[in-house]
Motif scaffolding. Structure first.
Motif, PDB file in Angstrom:
ATOM      1  N   ILE A  30     -31.824 -44.849  38.071  1.00 34.65           N
ATOM      2  CA  ILE A  30     -31.638 -43.513  38.908  1.00 34.65           C
ATOM      3  C   ILE A  30     -30.587 -42.676  38.255  1.00 34.65           C
ATOM      4  N   ILE A  95     -16.897 -40.456  43.963  1.00 33.66           N
ATOM      5  CA  ILE A  95     -18.204 -40.255  43.714  1.00 33.66           C
ATOM      6  C   ILE A  95     -18.705 -41.566  43.922  1.00 33.66           C
ATOM      7  N   ASN A 116     -20.873 -51.890  39.670  1.00 34.05           N
ATOM      8  CA  ASN A 116     -20.349 -52.245  38.276  1.00 34.05           C
ATOM      9  C   ASN A 116     -18.976 -51.699  38.055  1.00 34.05           C
ATOM     10  N   PHE A 140     -20.750 -55.986  34.647  1.00 31.88           N
ATOM     11  CA  PHE A 140     -21.171 -56.203  33.492  1.00 31.88           C
ATOM     12  C   PHE A 140     -20.304 -55.868  32.231  1.00 31.88           C
TER      13      PHE A 140
END
Ligand SMILES: NC(=O)c1ccc[n+]([C@@H]2O[C@H](COP(=O)([O-])OP(=O)(O)OC[C@H]3O[C@@H](n4cnc5c(N)ncnc54)[C@H](O)[C@@H]3O)[C@@H](O)[C@H]2O)c1
Length: 281
Positions: A30, A95, A116, A140
């Protein structure tokens, strides 16, 4: 875990989608920017071709990986059936809070929400949802298809069962989980970013040129990449954002981004993604 939604299709989002899709999970990728989605699919395709040329996968794996990925331009549609949402949008607290609140409204109640984020508080992201016990950090490393580490961050309210589920999932995609507490920058960036920042300060003081600074750290400390090259790779905007968050989080000016870093970001010199950083690409 069947369906994983990844929010944000930039440098990290496309890598996360690649890895899960390759392991047979259905992935909804997305992004609010259509161009980011198109670019992400191109990057995934290019990286799969590289894996084919190295002999690590075959054409059938490339096709099945691509078939497992669907793209969406809205969170509302992309997360409705997800078992796990991994947010990999811009490193900005406001955000991310807006995104988490939206995901919380539309994702199923049993869905785990991971971020993440490189440095933003998981506890604070969990606090904007009605399920803070199901919110966790899943950090990650870049490039995701190559790097083994996933730093797992427990927020103050993350439940043990959620941590265990995410640790097992990380192992299922052949990565190595390392669990840490929720402190600004966690472990990876708390140690990495001051080093990168110091290299930028040394460069701006004229102690040496970029190439020599990187060579010293590669040859002398056995780092595979020098700090300035790594900063270009990460994105100078991402580095600046992480340093700002650590400075605020620890209330300590020792983490203040170097003036040269601030200047380069303002000039749009963000590293590899814009073609210019400490080096030209
Ligand atoms: N770049 C790295 O090396 C690295 C490494 C580890 C973790 N991270 C973290 O991963 C996250 C993403 O970083 P990146 O380097 O991929 O950034 P990026 O700038 O490459 O991509 C971010 C993407 O998020 C999208 N986005 C912004 N707002 C959105 C919204 N409301 N809904 C959906 N998409 C939205 C943007 O359009 C963009 O495509 C950050 O939290 C960053 O700290 C980055």
């Amino acid at each position: 875990m069947n369906l994983i939604a990844v929010v944000g299709a930039g440098t990290m989002g496309n890598g996360i989608a690649h890895v899960f899709a390759q392991k047979g999970y259905k992935v909804n990728l997305i992004d609010t920017q259509h161009t980011a989605l198109e670019k992400a699919l191109q990057t995934i395709q290019k990286n799969l071709d590289r894996q084919i040329s190295k002999g690590s996968i075959d054409e059938a794996n490339k096709i099945s990986t691509l078939n497992n990925i669907s793209i969406f331009e809205s969170i509302e549609l992309g997360v409705v059936n997800a078992d796990l949402v991994i947010e990999a949008a811009t490193e900005n607290s406001e955000i991310k809070k807006k995104i988490f609140s939206l995901i919380d409204q539309y994702a199923p109640s049993n869905c785990i929400l991971a971020s993440n984020t490189s440095s933003i508080s998981i506890t604070q992201l969990g606090a904007v949802t009605k399920r803070p016990e199901k919110v966790i950090g899943m950090h990650f490393m870049n490039p995701v298809p190559v790097m083994k580490l996933v730093e797992i961050i427990n927020g103050d309210q993350t439940s043990l069962v959620v941590t265990e589920t995410i640790v097992k999932l990380t192992e299922a995609i052949n990565k190595i989980p390392c669990v840490v507490k929720d402190f600004p920058g966690f472990i990876a960036n708390r140690i990495l970013m001051p080093m990168i920042n110091e290299a930028i300060i040394a460069l701006s003081e004229g102690v040496s040129d970029a190439n020599t600074i990187d060579q010293i750290m590669k040859l002398g400390m056995a780092h595979p990449m020098g700090p300035l090259q790594l900063a270009d790779y990460i994105g100078l905007d991402v580095c600046k954002n992480i340093l700002d968050i650590m400075k605020e989080g620890f209330d300590n000016t020792k983490y203040a981004p170097a003036p040269l870093l601030v200047e380069m970001v303002a000039e749009g010199k963000l590293g590899i993604k814009t073609g210019v950083g400490f080096y030209k690409y």
